[in-house]
Motif scaffolding. Structure first.
Motif, PDB file in Angstrom:
ATOM      1  N   PRO A 105       0.772  -1.243   0.000  1.00  0.00           N
ATOM      2  CA  PRO A 105       0.000   0.000   0.000  1.00  0.00           C
ATOM      3  C   PRO A 105       0.808   1.301   0.000  1.00  0.00           C
ATOM      4  O   PRO A 105       0.257   2.368  -0.233  1.00  0.00           O
ATOM      5  N   TYR A 106       2.116   1.213   0.224  1.00  0.00           N
ATOM      6  CA  TYR A 106       2.928   2.430   0.297  1.00  0.00           C
ATOM      7  C   TYR A 106       3.737   2.588  -0.986  1.00  0.00           C
ATOM      8  O   TYR A 106       4.653   1.817  -1.257  1.00  0.00           O
ATOM      9  N   VAL A 107       3.346   3.590  -1.798  1.00  0.00           N
ATOM     10  CA  VAL A 107       3.897   3.762  -3.135  1.00  0.00           C
ATOM     11  C   VAL A 107       4.727   5.044  -3.212  1.00  0.00           C
ATOM     12  O   VAL A 107       4.286   6.112  -2.779  1.00  0.00           O
ATOM     13  N   LYS A 122       9.782   5.164   3.513  1.00  0.00           N
ATOM     14  CA  LYS A 122      10.525   6.306   4.043  1.00  0.00           C
ATOM     15  C   LYS A 122      12.023   6.145   3.788  1.00  0.00           C
ATOM     16  O   LYS A 122      12.700   7.081   3.347  1.00  0.00           O
ATOM     17  N   THR A 123      12.543   4.946   4.024  1.00  0.00           N
ATOM     18  CA  THR A 123      13.953   4.675   3.768  1.00  0.00           C
ATOM     19  C   THR A 123      14.254   4.779   2.277  1.00  0.00           C
ATOM     20  O   THR A 123      15.256   5.367   1.873  1.00  0.00           O
ATOM     21  N   HIS A 124      13.371   4.226   1.448  1.00  0.00           N
ATOM     22  CA  HIS A 124      13.555   4.270  -0.005  1.00  0.00           C
ATOM     23  C   HIS A 124      13.614   5.699  -0.522  1.00  0.00           C
ATOM     24  O   HIS A 124      14.421   6.003  -1.412  1.00  0.00           O
ATOM     25  N   LEU A 125      12.792   6.581   0.029  1.00  0.00           N
ATOM     26  CA  LEU A 125      12.745   7.968  -0.447  1.00  0.00           C
ATOM     27  C   LEU A 125      14.108   8.646  -0.357  1.00  0.00           C
ATOM     28  O   LEU A 125      14.399   9.571  -1.117  1.00  0.00           O
ATOM     29  N   ARG A 126      14.958   8.159   0.538  1.00  0.00           N
ATOM     30  CA  ARG A 126      16.300   8.734   0.675  1.00  0.00           C
ATOM     31  C   ARG A 126      17.142   8.508  -0.573  1.00  0.00           C
ATOM     32  O   ARG A 126      18.094   9.245  -0.816  1.00  0.00           O
ATOM     33  N   THR A 127      16.797   7.499  -1.376  1.00  0.00           N
ATOM     34  CA  THR A 127      17.544   7.299  -2.623  1.00  0.00           C
ATOM     35  C   THR A 127      17.274   8.453  -3.583  1.00  0.00           C
ATOM     36  O   THR A 127      18.097   8.749  -4.441  1.00  0.00           O
ATOM     37  N   CYS A 144      22.434   6.139   4.010  1.00  0.00           N
ATOM     38  CA  CYS A 144      20.988   6.367   4.031  1.00  0.00           C
ATOM     39  C   CYS A 144      20.276   5.304   4.870  1.00  0.00           C
ATOM     40  O   CYS A 144      19.182   5.543   5.360  1.00  0.00           O
ATOM     41  N   ARG A 145      20.916   4.143   5.055  1.00  0.00           N
ATOM     42  CA  ARG A 145      20.317   3.071   5.845  1.00  0.00           C
ATOM     43  C   ARG A 145      21.172   2.758   7.071  1.00  0.00           C
ATOM     44  O   ARG A 145      22.403   2.736   6.987  1.00  0.00           O
ATOM     45  N   LYS A 146      20.517   2.454   8.178  1.00  0.00           N
ATOM     46  CA  LYS A 146      21.216   2.113   9.414  1.00  0.00           C
ATOM     47  C   LYS A 146      22.095   0.886   9.207  1.00  0.00           C
ATOM     48  O   LYS A 146      23.197   0.798   9.734  1.00  0.00           O
ATOM     49  N   ASN A 147      21.610  -0.062   8.414  1.00  0.00           N
ATOM     50  CA  ASN A 147      22.366  -1.283   8.152  1.00  0.00           C
ATOM     51  C   ASN A 147      23.659  -0.995   7.396  1.00  0.00           C
ATOM     52  O   ASN A 147      24.663  -1.671   7.586  1.00  0.00           O
ATOM     53  N   GLY A 148      23.631   0.017   6.528  1.00  0.00           N
ATOM     54  CA  GLY A 148      24.837   0.408   5.804  1.00  0.00           C
ATOM     55  C   GLY A 148      25.921   0.878   6.762  1.00  0.00           C
ATOM     56  O   GLY A 148      27.095   0.521   6.624  1.00  0.00           O
ATOM     57  N   LEU A 149      25.532   1.670   7.749  1.00  0.00           N
ATOM     58  CA  LEU A 149      26.470   2.131   8.771  1.00  0.00           C
ATOM     59  C   LEU A 149      26.988   0.960   9.592  1.00  0.00           C
ATOM     60  O   LEU A 149      28.183   0.847   9.855  1.00  0.00           O
TER      61      LEU A 149
END
Length: 166
Positions: A105-107, A122-127, A144-149
């Motif tokens: 539902p979130y586009v 929300k995370t995707h929008l950072r791209t 942009c992602r916590k996992n990346g850090l």
């Protein structure tokens, strides 16, 4: 549905009309019930009257305490009828069900990618915005992602192990 008091019927009807007459004076969030507004105000006052008897953690809402207590009791009352997975919260089950229904539902308004959870959108929008809120305290590289850090921090951990002792 039937109600013994006119006020309860009036409040119930708001679930259908989506009317939210009670507004928070601090953040303008709107509520259908005055009791919900009073509970919401605790977010701003940081009042936490509901305390876990097991670990003394405190909460602004009774429902949050009830959900938290399940971490101690291991109670998981919400069961997926499709695959049998169990959950402590109804919302977790609701999100899980989307794996079976394929509902997204979130586009993204920029590229039309769709997601099962608002947080993933929300995370995707950072791209698109190039926002990188997760910053390494050691070298200031941003992600942009916590996992990346988290993955990046391993580089510094390896460097620390490899430094010669003098």
């Amino acid at each position: 549905m039937a109600f013994t008091q006119r006020g309860h019927l009036k409040t119930h009807l708001r679930t259908h009309t989506k009317e939210k007459p009670y507004a928070c004076e601090i953040c303008d969030k709107r509520m259908a019930r005055k009791s919900s507004l009073n509970e919401h105000l605790r977010i701003h006052t940081e009042e936490k009257p509901y305390v876990c008897e097991e670990c003394d953690m405190a909460f602004t809402q009774r429902a949050s305490l009830k959900t938290h207590v399940r971490t101690h009791t291991k109670e998981k009352p919400y069961v997926c009828e499709e695959c049998g997975m169990v959950f402590t919260q109804s919302n977790s089950l609701k999100i899980h069900l989307r794996t079976h229904t394929k509902e997204k539902p979130y586009v993204c308004e920029v590229c039309d990618m769709a997601f099962t959870q608002r947080s993933n959108l929300k995370t995707h929008l950072r791209t698109h915005t190039k926002e990188k809120p997760h910053v390494c305290d050691i070298c200031q590289k941003a992600f942009c992602r916590k996992n990346g850090l988290k993955t990046h921090l391993r580089v510094h951990a390896k460097e620390k192990k490899m430094k010669p002792v003098m």
